[in-house]
Write an enzyme that holds these catalytic residues in place. Sequence first.
Site, mmCIF file in Angstrom:
data_model
loop_
_atom_site.group_PDB
_atom_site.id
_atom_site.type_symbol
_atom_site.label_atom_id
_atom_site.label_comp_id
_atom_site.label_asym_id
_atom_site.label_seq_id
_atom_site.Cartn_x
_atom_site.Cartn_y
_atom_site.Cartn_z
ATOM 1 N NE ARG A 20 -7.180 -3.192 1.342
ATOM 2 C CZ ARG A 20 -7.404 -2.943 0.049
ATOM 3 N NH1 ARG A 20 -8.637 -2.959 -0.426
ATOM 4 N NH2 ARG A 20 -6.411 -2.687 -0.772
ATOM 5 N NE ARG B 265 -13.458 -2.924 -2.395
ATOM 6 C CZ ARG B 265 -12.330 -2.503 -2.987
ATOM 7 N NH1 ARG B 265 -11.481 -1.744 -2.352
ATOM 8 N NH2 ARG B 265 -12.062 -2.844 -4.239
ATOM 9 C CE LYS C 90 -11.753 1.273 -6.185
ATOM 10 N NZ LYS C 90 -10.310 1.164 -5.938
ATOM 11 C CE LYS D 147 -12.367 2.694 -2.416
ATOM 12 N NZ LYS D 147 -11.115 3.369 -2.837
ATOM 13 C CB CYS E 298 -0.883 4.162 -2.186
ATOM 14 S SG CYS E 298 0.168 4.174 -3.636
ATOM 15 C CB CYS F 39 0.799 -2.096 -5.335
ATOM 16 S SG CYS F 39 -0.700 -1.709 -6.243
ATOM 17 C CB CYS G 134 -1.148 3.337 -10.261
ATOM 18 S SG CYS G 134 -2.616 2.858 -9.324
ATOM 19 C CB CYS H 266 -4.674 3.705 -2.651
ATOM 20 S SG CYS H 266 -5.339 2.282 -3.511
#
Lengths: 572, 603
Positions: free
Chosen positions: A81, A150, A216, A218, A437, A443, A482, A486
């Site tokens: 990514r 991110r 993470k 954002k 996603c 994934c 899930c 995302c």
Amino acid sequence: MVNRILKAPDGPPSDVERIKEESNYLRGTLAESMLEPISSGIPDDDNRLMKHHGSYLQDNRDLRNERQKKKLEPAYQFMLRLRLPGGVATPAQWLVMDELARKNGNGTLKLTTRMTFQMHGILKWNMKKTIQEIHASLLDTIAACGDVNRNVMCNPNPYQSEIHSEVYEWSKRLSDYLLPRTRAYHELWLDEEKVAATPEVEEVEPMYGPLYLPRKFKIGIAVPPSNDIDVFSQDLGFIAIIEDGKLVGFNVAIGGGMGMSHGDKTTYPQLARVIGFCRPDQILDLAEKVITIQRDYGNRSKRKNARFKYTVDRLGLETVKAELENRLGWSLEVEKPFHFNDNGDRYGWVQGVQGNWHYTLFIEGGRIADFDNYKLKTGLREIAKIHTGDFRLTANQNLIIANISSEKKKEISELMEHYGLTDGKHHSALRRSSMACVALPTCGLAMAEAERYLPVLIDKIEAIVDENGLRNEEITIRMTGCPNGCARHALGEIGFIGKAPGKYNMYLGAAFDGSRLSKMYRENIGEEEILSELRVLLSSYAKDRQEGEHFGDFVIRTGVVKEVTDGTNFHD
Amino acid sequence: MKLQVTNSPFTQEQADLLNRLLPTFSESQKVWLSGYLAASQHVSVPGASEAAEVQFPSEQTISKEVTILYGSQTGNAQGVAETGGKMLEGRGFQVNVLSMNDFKPNQIKKIQNLLIVVSTHGEGDPPDNALSFHEFLHGKRAPKLEELRFSVLSLGDSSYEHFCQTGKEFDQALEELGGTRLYPRVDCDLDYDEPAAEWFEGVLGGLNEPQRGNAAPSQATVPQTGETEYSRTNPFHAEILETINLNGRGSNKETTHLELSLEESGLTFEPGDSLGIYPENDPSLVELLLEEMNWDPEEIVTVNKQGDVRSLKEALISSFEITVLTKPLLEKAAHLSENKELRELLSPGSEERLKEYLEGRDLLDLLRDFGPWGVSPQEFISILRKMPARLYSIASSLSANPDEVHLTIGALRYESHGRERKGVCSILCAERLQPGDTLPVFIQHNQNFKLPKNPDTPIIMVGPGTGIAPFRSFLQEREEMGAEGKSWLFFGDQHFVSDFLYQTEWQKWLKNGVLTKMDVAFSRDTSEKIYVQHRMLEHSKELFEWLQEGAVFYVCGDEKKMAHDVHSTLLEIIEKEGNMSREKAEDYLAGMQQQKRYQRDVY
């Protein structure tokens, strides 16, 4: 002192904390693992670190059982990514990505929901060359995943060009300012010589420290009236405030995030809340201090509860604001009024203030590939070869061919026509407001299909939409494989989270402008039930809606679902 | 020699037991056992009636060994298994916690106390790492488990239709195989911590109860088929247990992993031995032959001197060779046809042309090219060769897989003279055999390809492609023996992703130390073609050190292309690293050969 009152949650550190601690600033044993010839995978510990380098190991889950029978290891491959602040890439960079996907990836590119490129299917032996070629194109993958800040999102709005370029510059500055400082990336992938003497700890990562963040982090910047980047889904959101055509500063919102876990009510999606206003030149300092609060007080024991939103909710919004102002040494101003219309994209041609042209293409599922009757990837490659402006990846997985000069407009229009690249107007507005996603097969978290299935489901929903005369009604519909979210399912007017193959939880009632979360409507249902529920809901919406009423608002007004006023009552 | 009451001091029962046991021993196990018995002679020899009980203790004992197998998708079941395992260890049990994937299913008979912690995934499916074990327990190879005590903890999510389905299935399967529950199964929902802890407490209680003595240990019944000696001339019809194409998608190759049952055959073998198979011809090729000649498939023909008869079609399928042409065959055929060209081809001076003709052609070509044939089917088949057996290096060890033999067979397909040709046996195995079918087989012993007697001797194995087969058998055997010697394997094929035969097994052996080193060469993954000999050269110094330490060097596989290159590379390494002249290096290698330290199984 505020510091004395505040505490991080108790409990032994999670395994990832140990891995980071032992990693010598994200190196671990990656150098050796990437050369190990008997497996195309890498050990779990290294994979955790790999994320901080913008990649992680996946496998083709479609083949998992078959390969296990064949005594072959899973079809391991890396996802890579990019860090692409604000989603802007030059035509030259586009061509590099196009070629790398063909040469080392699975032949396609994914435009992500955070405005960047993702490549899938890269074999271990090809990772280093791929990263080196990306580096040569002046891009990188640093911190694109992992427990760090991110990719910084930013409204790509091309029609207010002056404001946009200013806001975009801030997103780049934020991205650079918040980068990890370790040289691990350069040593591992770019053959930089190791520095002989290890500098003092504080010098390596002055902001993050050796453990980086608990989870993470954002950041996104929205430019009203568009909330395309879903500013309330960010850990730290900035809302640009424009007065008299000039950027005067940003409203600051903190503590949003989409992820949750099935069956665990201590986890929930949450919206960022506005705590005040700051000037543009203050946002680097502000972002740094917000991050250090999360660094110091985030939950390092339970990763499921480690996002900043839980830190904010645990300590209290006012406490966090006070701590922030304490760390900053200055106070936030009172928030300024703003208004959002929607969180979608505007498709088709638009002329910017400087006379350049912009075209927003509809890219279903964000997937750039050559399909049987639709040579999307080839078409974009041909455009990139002659384009003198840039490409902008939107937060809704679409693509803007931006800053097309008047001279090139005809040529590019012809190429678009030749390859059938369009704004998607021939689709329903619902399809053009859809987002999915990646999910299966690559994934590792996915419990059900998303990108491969949503278009098929929408085919069937479109029939219902047409029956009810709703073809031009924009209804946001989002599917994730899930609960990690995302595709920001909790901000879709219709949202789906995968539970098992073919089974989804269905959510309703998010606001069209991304300012209200959705609520679970049905649990663990299959396609047939999804369609029969939507048949009832959409036909009553068509009949009983009020003037200009969006579907998300309608289901709340008519009591189909209860309004979620805060993430903490998402499960009630 | 078979032990009988008449030629040994044993009772019938003892002799039967020994006859059953002895053939399963490797040479080294036999040596160990004789030493063990000699050393323990001062201990009173158990009475005959107790002999069976050595295997099945009937006393009231509390076994302190507990095996916990988990099947986990997200790590929850693993966490529960590990936590519970520690608790039991704290209470004085010897606990072995393993992923079901890391557990060899055939070891289950050795286990007395088995705990299963397993989650359910998707729509009632087992987690990935439980799939094979789940399949094993539900398959035809699942053994009787009358000695087993077990309990199952299932994790699940009650919002799914098939709540805890996998746990229920394990529980039921173990019961059906004869196991006894230590404690009833517990099905946990998302909040599993408490019920899991309670289950472990319950299990603990169960474990502390004396083991139910198997009062009357089932009389070891010995198959009464011992009289039949199976051999090359009297092949055993072995049932196919499994066929797997080992190559992944996108491969240019198809390699069949074949598992056959030797149960009740009395056949035994050692690593390095080969299995002979009498294959059948492709029925569609036989069909073409019959059509070409306009023969009646059902016509009865005599197939051998003993006068056995079968239908013409059957005879062509299973009794005769129809895919290879030889000069003697053409000479005999020339008497059955008026064709001038055939005679010319056989006349003096046409040797080159004949050789060229024979290559890549089969009986159908002969029949088409040199008619008309004015002969009866009986006359014609009498000139054909008997179906020859195919030999394959055995890919399994009898001690690791009792009553089974595994093979690794590369499918042979090529086009020649305008027609697709197929390897007789390899394509039979790849395309037509199903589990449950049988194949006539025999053991071909090979004394020239054997593991060193001393388990501490280092071994170097070079086996690209299907040449890997015997080394799988070697490592299985060494693992069973607990051999301590170092081992180094060189493997090569076309592509890493699709052609890494038995990849997960080597990975497991590298992890547990049975295999010390492995180097691989995948010739089509890189722009330059890399082969096993290149990997040998890269490690020439270390390789020579191993030789100096007395390592045995094995090569298996293709003779012309591979074994030749490996041989000259080996010479090159000895020359370079040993500072020797070419002559000296050749002597060194010849010396290794004499000491049986350079062994080849090439074809």
